[in-house]
Each structure stands twice: as structure tokens, then as C-alpha cells.
Write a protein that holds these residues in place. Structure first.
Motif, PDB file in Angstrom:
ATOM      1  N   ASN A   1      -4.624   7.568  -1.194  1.00 28.63           N
ATOM      2  CA  ASN A   1      -4.139   6.245  -0.660  1.00 28.63           C
ATOM      3  C   ASN A   1      -4.717   4.996  -0.455  1.00 28.63           C
ATOM      4  O   ASN A   1      -6.107   4.973  -0.172  1.00 28.63           O
TER       5      ASN A   1
ATOM      6  N   SER B   1      -7.376  10.201   3.117  1.00 23.71           N
ATOM      7  CA  SER B   1      -6.086  10.397   2.685  1.00 23.71           C
ATOM      8  C   SER B   1      -6.196  11.159   1.490  1.00 23.71           C
ATOM      9  O   SER B   1      -5.153  11.940   0.818  1.00 23.71           O
TER      10      SER B   1
ATOM     11  N   THR C   1      -3.981  13.013  -5.015  1.00 20.33           N
ATOM     12  CA  THR C   1      -3.769  11.511  -4.635  1.00 20.33           C
ATOM     13  C   THR C   1      -4.728  11.238  -3.609  1.00 20.33           C
ATOM     14  O   THR C   1      -5.548  11.852  -3.091  1.00 20.33           O
TER      15      THR C   1
ATOM     16  N   ALA D   1       0.727  -1.248  -0.129  1.00 20.49           N
ATOM     17  CA  ALA D   1       0.011   0.134   0.113  1.00 20.49           C
ATOM     18  C   ALA D   1       0.697   1.263  -0.056  1.00 20.49           C
ATOM     19  O   ALA D   1       0.394   2.281  -0.632  1.00 20.49           O
ATOM     20  N   ALA D   2       1.983   1.219   0.590  1.00 26.01           N
ATOM     21  CA  ALA D   2       2.767   2.348   0.766  1.00 26.01           C
ATOM     22  C   ALA D   2       3.620   2.603  -0.750  1.00 26.01           C
ATOM     23  O   ALA D   2       3.894   3.987  -0.912  1.00 26.01           O
TER      24      ALA D   2
ATOM     25  N   ASP E   1      -8.383   4.538   1.420  1.00 26.99           N
ATOM     26  CA  ASP E   1      -8.579   5.364   2.593  1.00 26.99           C
ATOM     27  C   ASP E   1      -8.977   6.779   1.863  1.00 26.99           C
ATOM     28  O   ASP E   1      -8.130   7.462   1.596  1.00 26.99           O
TER      29      ASP E   1
ATOM     30  N   SER F   1       0.183   3.571  -5.624  1.00 21.30           N
ATOM     31  CA  SER F   1      -0.648   4.891  -5.892  1.00 21.30           C
ATOM     32  C   SER F   1      -1.910   5.093  -6.789  1.00 21.30           C
ATOM     33  O   SER F   1      -2.131   4.140  -7.538  1.00 21.30           O
TER      34      SER F   1
ATOM     35  N   LYS G   1      -5.765   1.562   1.304  1.00 24.26           N
ATOM     36  CA  LYS G   1      -5.699   1.013   2.835  1.00 24.26           C
ATOM     37  C   LYS G   1      -5.057  -0.389   2.765  1.00 24.26           C
ATOM     38  O   LYS G   1      -4.146  -0.782   3.331  1.00 24.26           O
TER      39      LYS G   1
END
Length: 188
Positions: free
Chosen positions: A50, A74, A48, A29-30, A71, A33, A52
Motif C-alpha cells: 500500500n 503492508s 500487494t 492512498a486508499a 508502507d 494500488s 502511505k
């Protein structure tokens, strides 16, 4: 008896090679994109949101399924700074648009996947935004450790009608396009 064992072993090997088990690949997830682009008569905004969590399901090298949670809290614009960024982000998170206090996540669940070409799949999925589910269709390109797609979402199907020229014909150059673009890059 020996021939019977040989035939049984051959059948087991044949079925094992034909049957391909599903493999679930969870996204990072990090590193994954989602970039969005929304247009209006007098310009556009981009930003953007994000992930989850999420995963793609493969059978061999073919995509067989997938599900993702986004999410929505975000959500942010990337083309503005300062006061204007705060105003736009606040409005996008308000009930006029995505209502993130009541609906902090959006979901995408694959319903049908068809092979379009080598490593490209046409996906029909259920997209849920603000508790409303509507189908979307897009092409998904895959590699061993990544996948990507770009597609349009009609916000009015999710009861996001603020500034829509379709619903409010007298707003002139204040109209906001009904569709917004999502550019998605998944990393496993």
C-alpha cells in the motif's frame, strides 16, 4: 501614457498565458494500488503493498514531478492463504528480503520527466528500498484523475540477494528472479 499602460497590460497578459503554474495532485492512498509479481524457476507469487502517501506535480497537462512513500509493512501475497501465506509474508518482511522492521517505508522521487506521447511520460526516478537508492525508468500514462505504470525492479540493487541465481549459482531450481514487476495505479 495611455499607450504605455496598454503595452504593460499586454505584456502582463502575455506572460500570464505563457507561464503555467505547477499543480500538485495528492493521490488517494486508499484507492491507489501497487500490485507486485515475483517469479522463481518453479513458479511465481503475487500480491500487494500500500501507499502511505504521494503526489504528482503537473504543469498544465504535463507531469513535472512526483514523490511517493510506500508502507512496506503492508506487503502481502494474494496468491496464498493460511499457513503458507503467513510463511511467505513473514519471509518477505524479514531481512532476507525487505527488512520491514528496520525499513518500514520505501520512497520514489521523480528526477527527470520527458514527454513520450500524448498523456504518456518517460520518468526517471530514485527508488529507495532498505535505505539504498537506485534509479528506475518507466513510462507513466495519465488521465485527468488517474495515472498508471508497470515496470521492473532489480532487487539486487537494494541488497536483496536471497535466492538470486546471479549470486548463488548452485541453487538450481530454487532460484528466484532478480527482477520483480510493479503494476501501479494512482487515483487522485
Amino acid at each position: 501614457m495611455k499607450n504605455l499602460k496598454s503595452i504593460a497590460l499586454a505584456l502582463v497578459v502575455a506572460f500570464a498565458t505563457v507561464s503555467v503554474s505547477a499543480q500538485t495532485k495528492k493521490i488517494d492512498a486508499a484507492k491507489s494500488s501497487i500490485n507486485w509479481l515475483g517469479k522463481k524457476v518453479t513458479g511465481q507469487h503475487n500480491g500487494t503493498v500500500n501507499f502511505k502517501d504521494g503526489a504528482l506535480v503537473f504543469k498544465g497537462k504535463k507531469v513535472a514531478g512526483g514523490n511517493f512513500t510506500v508502507d512496506m509493512t503492508s506487503l502481502t501475497a494474494t496468491d496464498l492463504t493460511g499457513e503458507w501465506l503467513g510463511k511467505l509474508n513473514g519471509h518477505l518482511k524479514a531481512d532476507d528480503f525487505f527488512g520491514t522492521d528496520k525499513f518500514p517505508t520505501a520512497k520514489l522521487v521523480f528526477k527527470k520527466v520527458a514527454v513520450k506521447s500524448a498523456n504518456v511520460f518517460t520518468v526517471t526516478a530514485d527508488l529507495t528500498i532498505k535505505g539504498i537508492t537506485s534509479p528506475v525508468t518507466f513510462d507513466l500514462a495519465t488521465t485527468a484523475n488517474a495515472a498508471s505504470t508497470k515496470f521492473m525492479v532489480d532487487r539486487t540493487k537494494y541488497d536483496i540477494k536471497y535466492g538470486s541465481g546471479t549470486f548463488f549459482t548452485s541453487i538450481g531450481d530454487k532460484a528466484i528472479a532478480d527482477e520483480f514487476e510493479l503494476d501501479v495505479n494512482l487515483k487522485f
